[in-house]
Design a protein around this motif. Sequence first.
Motif, mmCIF file in Angstrom:
data_model
loop_
_atom_site.group_PDB
_atom_site.id
_atom_site.type_symbol
_atom_site.label_atom_id
_atom_site.label_comp_id
_atom_site.label_asym_id
_atom_site.label_seq_id
_atom_site.Cartn_x
_atom_site.Cartn_y
_atom_site.Cartn_z
ATOM 1 N N TYR A 29 0.584 -1.148 -0.541
ATOM 2 C CA TYR A 29 0.106 0.240 -0.245
ATOM 3 C C TYR A 29 1.096 1.013 -0.102
ATOM 4 C CZ TYR A 29 -3.034 3.316 1.729
ATOM 5 O OH TYR A 29 -3.562 4.918 1.574
ATOM 6 N N ILE A 30 1.870 1.397 1.017
ATOM 7 C CA ILE A 30 2.916 2.842 0.478
ATOM 8 C C ILE A 30 3.219 2.322 -0.823
ATOM 9 C CG2 ILE A 30 4.877 3.147 2.552
ATOM 10 C CD1 ILE A 30 3.864 2.230 4.475
ATOM 11 N N VAL A 31 4.235 1.844 -0.367
ATOM 12 C CA VAL A 31 4.834 2.067 -2.067
ATOM 13 C C VAL A 31 4.144 2.056 -2.600
ATOM 14 C CG1 VAL A 31 6.887 0.740 -3.450
ATOM 15 C CG2 VAL A 31 6.928 0.211 -0.917
ATOM 16 N N GLY A 32 2.706 1.888 -3.172
ATOM 17 C CA GLY A 32 2.363 1.732 -4.337
ATOM 18 C C GLY A 32 1.692 3.029 -4.585
ATOM 19 N N ASN A 33 1.958 4.018 -2.530
ATOM 20 C CA ASN A 33 1.145 5.538 -3.287
ATOM 21 C C ASN A 33 1.619 6.422 -2.728
ATOM 22 O OD1 ASN A 33 -1.727 4.951 -3.014
ATOM 23 N ND2 ASN A 33 -1.399 3.489 -2.284
ATOM 24 N N VAL A 34 2.802 6.534 -2.118
ATOM 25 C CA VAL A 34 4.399 6.999 -1.492
ATOM 26 C C VAL A 34 5.222 7.509 -2.235
ATOM 27 C CG1 VAL A 34 5.371 7.747 -0.318
ATOM 28 C CG2 VAL A 34 3.422 6.650 0.659
ATOM 29 N N ILE A 35 6.337 5.889 -3.398
ATOM 30 C CA ILE A 35 6.738 6.031 -3.832
ATOM 31 C C ILE A 35 6.478 6.197 -5.680
ATOM 32 C CG2 ILE A 35 9.095 4.953 -4.735
ATOM 33 C CD1 ILE A 35 8.448 5.777 -1.750
ATOM 34 N N ASP A 36 7.228 6.864 -6.280
ATOM 35 C CA ASP A 36 6.672 7.592 -7.606
ATOM 36 C C ASP A 36 7.069 6.261 -8.705
ATOM 37 O OD1 ASP A 36 5.194 9.863 -6.820
ATOM 38 O OD2 ASP A 36 6.768 11.300 -7.122
ATOM 39 N N LEU A 40 11.648 -0.125 11.261
ATOM 40 C CA LEU A 40 11.075 1.220 10.602
ATOM 41 C C LEU A 40 9.389 1.084 11.033
ATOM 42 C CD1 LEU A 40 11.780 1.704 6.782
ATOM 43 C CD2 LEU A 40 12.435 2.369 8.504
ATOM 44 N N ILE A 41 8.869 -0.316 11.304
ATOM 45 C CA ILE A 41 7.348 -0.213 11.160
ATOM 46 C C ILE A 41 7.306 0.081 13.030
ATOM 47 C CG2 ILE A 41 5.073 -1.172 11.690
ATOM 48 C CD1 ILE A 41 6.679 -3.265 8.495
ATOM 49 N N HIS A 92 16.841 5.461 1.293
ATOM 50 C CA HIS A 92 15.604 4.611 0.792
ATOM 51 C C HIS A 92 14.388 4.933 2.039
ATOM 52 C CE1 HIS A 92 16.847 4.966 -3.147
ATOM 53 N NE2 HIS A 92 18.451 4.851 -3.257
ATOM 54 N N ALA A 93 14.864 4.528 2.828
ATOM 55 C CA ALA A 93 14.623 3.371 3.880
ATOM 56 C C ALA A 93 13.627 4.785 4.965
ATOM 57 C CB ALA A 93 15.391 3.445 5.470
ATOM 58 N N PHE A 94 13.987 5.721 4.591
ATOM 59 C CA PHE A 94 13.205 7.343 5.129
ATOM 60 C C PHE A 94 12.491 7.323 4.696
ATOM 61 C CE2 PHE A 94 13.542 9.215 9.186
ATOM 62 C CZ PHE A 94 12.966 10.640 9.269
ATOM 63 N N ARG A 95 12.302 7.088 3.285
ATOM 64 C CA ARG A 95 11.533 7.598 2.266
ATOM 65 C C ARG A 95 10.601 6.630 2.599
ATOM 66 N NH1 ARG A 95 13.119 6.842 -3.866
ATOM 67 N NH2 ARG A 95 11.339 7.485 -4.259
ATOM 68 N N GLY A 140 6.171 7.278 4.852
ATOM 69 C CA GLY A 140 4.916 6.571 4.823
ATOM 70 C C GLY A 140 4.401 5.525 6.038
ATOM 71 N N ILE A 141 4.661 4.894 6.361
ATOM 72 C CA ILE A 141 4.803 4.393 7.032
ATOM 73 C C ILE A 141 4.437 5.269 8.147
ATOM 74 C CG2 ILE A 141 6.242 2.678 9.850
ATOM 75 C CD1 ILE A 141 7.809 1.547 7.054
ATOM 76 N N ILE A 142 4.648 5.923 9.515
ATOM 77 C CA ILE A 142 4.759 6.834 10.106
ATOM 78 C C ILE A 142 2.966 8.001 10.107
ATOM 79 C CG2 ILE A 142 5.567 9.017 9.632
ATOM 80 C CD1 ILE A 142 6.407 8.539 13.139
ATOM 81 N N ASN A 143 3.078 7.883 8.757
ATOM 82 C CA ASN A 143 1.617 8.611 8.636
ATOM 83 C C ASN A 143 0.924 7.349 8.023
ATOM 84 O OD1 ASN A 143 3.117 11.202 8.590
ATOM 85 N ND2 ASN A 143 3.418 11.003 6.434
#
Length: 247
Positions: free
Chosen positions: A26-33, A64-65, A100-103, A107-110
């Motif tokens: 979900y996060i990668v698909g919506n946050v990472i262009d 991270l999570i 990369h991890a912080f990008r 998304g995780i923290i939001n």
Amino acid sequence: MASFTKWLGAGLGWSFGGPIGALLGYIVGNVIDGFTKKDIQEFRQQAQHHNNDTLSGDFEISLLILSSFVIKADGKIDQRELDFVRAYFVKMYGKDRANHAFRLFKGIINSQDLSVRQISLQIRQQMQLASRLQLMHYLFALAKADEIITPDELDMLHKIAGYLSINSHDFESIKAMFYKNAESAYKILEIEKSATDKELKAAYRNMVKKHHPDKVKYLGDEHLKGAEEKFLKIQEAYEQIKKERGL
């Protein structure tokens, strides 16, 4: 984009399955262009070849999570804690990998409605105890980044430890590494102040076996640094008690 894809796909095994995999998708698909569902599916197929192995990236994603749960436990996001996460990842993995991890972390923290129980149970099922203890040590350090561990943060740490099957003795031992008082050294070694010298030496040997950095060597050299810091606390506690007793 290519470098992010390479970073994510190369270091993840079991994290592409279960609730963590769903969250990442979900996060990668919506946050990472430029990242697509097809990319996630390909990574999941790769993960099937080593689904029972914890790779360096699995540990990284777990950090991270779980960090997001601790940071948000007291109802606010403190910049000092965010800075701690970034600094930790730069120290452990280098600037490029940390970026990369912080990008991903943003998304995780939001993200809303994450289940600390489901995430923690997946980690418990796939990760060895030594690595789970290392996770807990990191989370305590994170909670202390703003100089005080609040009751809400401590409650979250308790909750995570329970789901990770970290027993109360191990939890209190790690906790004592961040709370300095007359009993800290004994708590770190998981013994009472009334313990005999023989029991002290036995407790130290047991802690060495349990927390030796070699226990997480399979994750990669970068993870030895954090394990060595925890191991040093155990050695310091033992030396302190020996000095007090004149041994």
